[in-house]
Design a protein around this motif. Structure first.
Motif, PDB file in Angstrom:
ATOM      1  N   THR A   1       0.842  -1.205   0.000  1.00  0.00           N
ATOM      2  CA  THR A   1       0.000   0.000   0.000  1.00  0.00           C
ATOM      3  C   THR A   1       0.869   1.244   0.000  1.00  0.00           C
TER       4      THR A   1
ATOM      5  N   VAL B   1       2.669   1.677  -3.448  1.00  0.00           N
ATOM      6  CA  VAL B   1       1.813   2.189  -4.524  1.00  0.00           C
ATOM      7  C   VAL B   1       1.423   3.642  -4.275  1.00  0.00           C
TER       8      VAL B   1
ATOM      9  N   SER C   1      -4.750  -2.639  -3.683  1.00  0.00           N
ATOM     10  CA  SER C   1      -3.587  -3.454  -4.029  1.00  0.00           C
ATOM     11  C   SER C   1      -3.016  -4.144  -2.802  1.00  0.00           C
TER      12      SER C   1
ATOM     13  N   PHE D   1       1.976  -7.618  -8.614  1.00  0.00           N
ATOM     14  CA  PHE D   1       1.918  -6.213  -8.217  1.00  0.00           C
ATOM     15  C   PHE D   1       1.526  -5.333  -9.402  1.00  0.00           C
TER      16      PHE D   1
ATOM     17  N   ILE E   1      -2.266  -6.133 -10.513  1.00  0.00           N
ATOM     18  CA  ILE E   1      -3.281  -5.589  -9.604  1.00  0.00           C
ATOM     19  C   ILE E   1      -3.348  -4.073  -9.701  1.00  0.00           C
ATOM     20  N   THR E   2      -2.182  -3.440  -9.647  1.00  0.00           N
ATOM     21  CA  THR E   2      -2.140  -1.974  -9.696  1.00  0.00           C
ATOM     22  C   THR E   2      -2.592  -1.474 -11.062  1.00  0.00           C
TER      23      THR E   2
ATOM     24  N   SER F   1      -6.365  -1.737 -11.446  1.00  0.00           N
ATOM     25  CA  SER F   1      -7.004  -0.703 -10.619  1.00  0.00           C
ATOM     26  C   SER F   1      -6.921   0.660 -11.289  1.00  0.00           C
TER      27      SER F   1
END
Length: 226
Positions: A19, A22, A58, A207, A210-211, A214
């Motif tokens: 967290t 990101v 994330s 990573f 997912i990011t 999003s």
């Protein structure tokens, strides 16, 4: 990367660490000020909220997947129990810190130089004409193009503001432009090279996936509401 190592070896959950990883580059107080000046309070607040939400989501997903085994072993080997800390005086703690720094630098220095070198070469570069042509308002895949194009590049949030302003003025959707900005600052190639020394490729892939997903979702949402 040193902060990532410090978080993990201190026992902070991997999801929380991601967290931070990101959110830190996306949500920048200076960039927030420039966004407010350039685009107004609404976009500045929405961008900040979206950046925080992407980081939280994330982190939660990575924590739920329990991916600690995909962090390089030496990162956990640097961990030191609380009882040992309590037995150390200031001099011994300083010596331990110095030795830990030497160990980390010895393992990652070549990748730091490589990442900085690549970042320096492509710093500030953004294919504005390509984005305007292929990520315009008439392309339903515009956000995908913006994110995919942003990942290999490198810049910070403040440096991206003038580029984003130029893209929007040329007709690129606000959501597309902001998603391009997020991808550039949060998923840059130099960052991936650096992270390779503290996590395994599979975790880097998860990573990025997912990011990236999003950011794409936020980009389309912004194009609808703005």
């Amino acid at each position: 990367m040193p902060i990532f190592i410090g978080f993990v070896e201190s026992g902070i959950p991997l999801g929380v660490t991601f967290t931070f990883l990101v959110t830190s580059p996306i949500v920048n107080e200076i960039a927030l000020g420039f966004l407010f000046i350039s685009f107004g309070l609404k976009i500045a607040i929405l961008y900040t909220a979206a950046g925080m939400l992407i980081g939280i989501v994330s982190g939660m997903v990575i924590e739920k997947l329990n991916l600690t085994h995909l962090v390089e072993e030496y990162v956990y080997q640097l961990h030191m129990g609380e009882s040992v800390v309590e037995e150390m005086d200031a001099k011994k703690r300083a010596e331990f810190a110095a030795n830990a720094v030497k160990d980390i630098v010895k393992r990652v220095w070549i990748y730091v130089i490589l990442g900085i070198g690549i970042g320096a070469v492509i710093h500030g570069y953004a294919p504005e004409d390509f984005l305007v042509k292929y990520a315009g308002p008439n392309n339903p895949f515009a956000v995908f193009v913006g994110v995919l194009l942003g990942i290999p590049l490198y810049n910070n949030a403040v440096g991206m503001i003038p580029i984003i302003e130029a893209l929007i003025n040329k007709g690129v959707g606000v959501g597309t432009a902001l998603s391009f900005m997020m991808a550039t600052v949060a998923l840059s190639l130099p960052e991936m090279i650096l992270l390779k020394q503290v996590m395994k490729p599979k975790l880097i892939g998860i990573f990025v996936a997912i990011t990236g997903i999003s950011i794409i979702f936020v980009g389309y949402l912004f194009n609808i509401v703005l």
